[in-house]
Design an enzyme around this catalytic site. Structure first.
Site, short mmCIF file in Angstrom:
data_model
loop_
_atom_site.label_atom_id
_atom_site.label_comp_id
_atom_site.label_asym_id
_atom_site.label_seq_id
_atom_site.Cartn_x
_atom_site.Cartn_y
_atom_site.Cartn_z
N HIS A 290 0.87 -1.18 0.00
CA HIS A 290 0.00 0.00 0.00
C HIS A 290 0.90 1.23 0.00
O HIS A 290 1.61 1.50 0.98
CB HIS A 290 -0.92 0.00 1.23
N GLU B 39 1.74 4.01 2.74
CA GLU B 39 2.22 3.62 4.06
C GLU B 39 3.74 3.76 4.11
O GLU B 39 4.49 2.79 4.19
CB GLU B 39 1.71 2.20 4.36
N ARG C 242 -3.23 4.76 -2.32
CA ARG C 242 -2.99 3.47 -1.67
C ARG C 242 -2.88 2.31 -2.67
O ARG C 242 -2.13 1.36 -2.46
CB ARG C 242 -4.18 3.23 -0.73
N HIS D 148 2.50 -3.67 6.55
CA HIS D 148 1.60 -2.53 6.33
C HIS D 148 1.72 -1.56 7.51
O HIS D 148 2.36 -1.84 8.50
CB HIS D 148 0.15 -3.01 6.28
N GLU E 220 0.89 -4.54 10.92
CA GLU E 220 0.43 -3.15 10.79
C GLU E 220 1.29 -2.35 11.75
O GLU E 220 1.14 -2.47 12.96
CB GLU E 220 -1.05 -3.01 11.19
#
Lengths: 306, 98
Positions: free
Chosen positions: A66, A69, A124, A193, A267
Site C-alpha cells: 500500500h 504507508e 494506496r 503494512h 500493521e
C-alpha cells in the site's frame, strides 16, 4: 550506505540507488533480482540475501504494497542495512543466513509509491486502469487468489478496497505469485503494512481457523513481546478476521494456502496521532522494534523446519 | 499535485451498535469522498476518517446528530504534509552535500 539517511523518507530513485549501493558494497551477500514489471513498466526489485547454496529455504518480507504507508518502505530500507550489518558482525540474523535466504521487496507497489510522491500523497492502490470506469487502481491486498471477490473486498473500482477484475490481475501481485511458486521453498512470508499496531495471521476471508492457528498465535505472542520490549509499543495479535475484519483476497491468506505456514502481516505504528503521516524521526524506532518481532518469526521458521 | 488543505482526520470510537451503524453509514455516502484510514471494525475500536474540507460540516453534523462523539486526530492534513516535504528536502540536500 553508511551515510544514507535512514531517518528520512526517500523517493523511489533514492531507494533504488540505495539498493544498488548495498549490492555493490556486499557482492557476496546481496543481489538484486527483477521479478517483473509494474503496470507502468517500473522494475519490481527484490533484494536477495544469501550466503550461498541453491534453493535454500527462504524467508520473504515485503513492504509498501500500500503505497501511502511510507513508514513501511522506509523500514524496509533499514531492514536491508540491518541484515548486512548483522552478517558483518556475526550477530542477529547472521545465524539465520547460514541456512536460509532472505528476500526483501522494499517497494512492492512502485507506481503507487511514485504517485504518492508526485500527485497524491494519500494514494494506496496500484495504478492500473479499470475498463469502463474513470477510477484507477486496484487494492493489491485484495487481489490474491484466496477467497477472491468474497465479502471483505469491493467490486467497485472507485473504492479503496477494489479487488480488481480477476485474481492476480495486478502485475505487482502476479510477479510475487510467480516468484513464490517458482522458488517453491519459502518457509515464512511477512507482508508489512501500517498503521494500527497489529500482528496478524490467516485467515481473513473465512472464519475457519487456520490449521496451524495455535502455533501461529503462540509465535505472534512471542514476536509481539519482543517488539514491545524495546519502546513499549503495544500491539494486538490474532487472525485477520477476528482481530480486524473480514478481508478477502489478501496476501498472507494466499501464501498460507500455498503451504507457507509462517505467513504474517504487520500493521506498524501509529495509533491515534499521525496515521499514514508518521513523522520521519519515528522511522528508525519503528523499524528497530519491528525487526525484533521479525527476528523471532525468522528464528522460529529456522528452528521448526517443515 | 493534489493538496489537502483543510482536510481533517476524525477519530470515532463506536461504543454501541447504533454508533457503529452510524459510522458505517458514512461509508456509503460516496459524494462526501471520505477516506477511511481505519475502517469500522467493531465496538471500542477506532475508526479514522480523512474528511475533505467541503465535507467536514456534513460529516460532523451526521455524527453529532446521532450523538456519536469524535475527536480530531489531524487538524489539517496539508500542514503535516508540508512538514514532511520540508524534511525530505532538507534530507536530500544533506545527502547531496555528503
Amino acid at each position: 550506505t553508511d551515510t544514507f539517511n535512514y531517518e528520512a523518507y526517500h523517493t523511489i530513485d533514492e531507494i533504488y540507488s540505495f539498493m544498488d549501493m548495498l549490492v555493490a558494497e556486499n557482492p557476496n551477500l546481496v543481489s538484486k533480482l527483477e521479478i517483473g514489471r509494474s503496470t507502468e513498466n517500473r522494475p519490481l526489485y527484490v533484494l536477495k540475501f544469501s550466503t550461498g547454496g541453491t534453493n535454500r529455504p527462504a524467508i520473504w518480507i515485503d513492504t509498501g504494497i500500500h503505497s501511502r504507508e511510507w513508514v513501511t518502505q522506509a523500514s524496509g530500507v533499514w531492514f536491508a542495512k540491518k541484515i548486512v550489518q548483522d552478517h558483518a558482525n556475526n550477530e542477529g540474523v547472521a545465524s539465520i543466513l547460514e541456512t536460509m535466504d532472505i528476500f526483501l521487496e522494499i517497494v512492492t507497489n512502485p507506481d503507487g509509491f511514485v504517485f504518492t510522491h508526485t500527485k497524491n500523497r494519500m494514494w494506496r492502490k496500484t495504478r492500473s486502469k479499470n475498463s469502463g470506469s474513470i477510477c484507477v487502481g486496484v487494492d493489491p491486498n485484495r487481489n490474491w487468489d484466496a477467497g477472491f471477490g468474497d465479502a471483505g473486498a469491493s467490486g467497485n473500482p472507485c473504492t479503496e478496497t477494489y479487488h480488481g477484475p480477476y485474481p492476480n490481475s495486478e502485475p505487482e501481485v502476479k510477479s510475487i505469485v510467480d516468484f513464490v511458486k517458482s522458488h517453491g521453498n519459502i518457509k515464512a512470508f511477512v507482508s508489512i503494512h501500517s498503521y494500527s499496531q497489529l500482528l496478524l495471521y490467516p485467515y481473513g476471508y473465512t472464519e475457519t481457523p487456520a490449521p496451524d492457528e495455535q502455533e501461529l498465535h503462540e509465535l505472534s505472542a512471542k514476536a509481539v513481546a519482543a517488539l514491545t520490549s524495546l519502546y513499549g509499543t503495544k500491539y494486538k495479535y490474532g487472525s485477520i478476521i477476528t482481530t480486524i475484519y473480514r478481508a478477502s483476497g489478501s496476501t498472507v491468506d494466499w501464501t498460507y494456502n500455498q503451504g507457507i505456514k509462517y505467513s504474517f502481516t504487520f500493521e506498524l505504528r501509529d495509533t491515534g496521532r499521525y496515521g499514514f503521516l508518521l513523522p520521519a524521526k519515528q522511522i528508525v524506532p519503528t523499524a528497530e522494534e519491528t525487526w525484533l518481532a521479525l527476528k523471532v518469526i525468522m528464528e522460529h521458521a529456522r528452528d521448526h523446519p517443515y | 499535485t493534489e493538496t489537502f488543505v483543510g482536510h481533517q482526520v476524525l477519530r470515532v470510537t463506536p461504543q454501541s451498535d447504533e454508533e457503529l451503524q452510524k459510522v458505517q453509514e458514512l461509508q456509503d455516502l460516496e459524494h462526501l469522498q471520505l477516506d477511511f484510514w481505519l475502517a469500522p471494525r467493531g465496538l471500542g475500536l477506532p475508526v479514522d476518517i480523512r474528511v475533505p474540507f467541503p465535507s467536514l460540516q456534513a460529516v460532523k453534523a451526521h455524527l453529532e446528530a446521532s450523538g456519536v462523539s469524535y475527536s480530531i486526530m489531524i487538524e489539517d492534513v496539508q500542514a503535516l504534509l508540508d512538514v514532511e516535504q520540508m524534511e525530505m528536502l532538507r534530507s536530500s540536500r544533506r545527502l547531496s552535500l555528503n
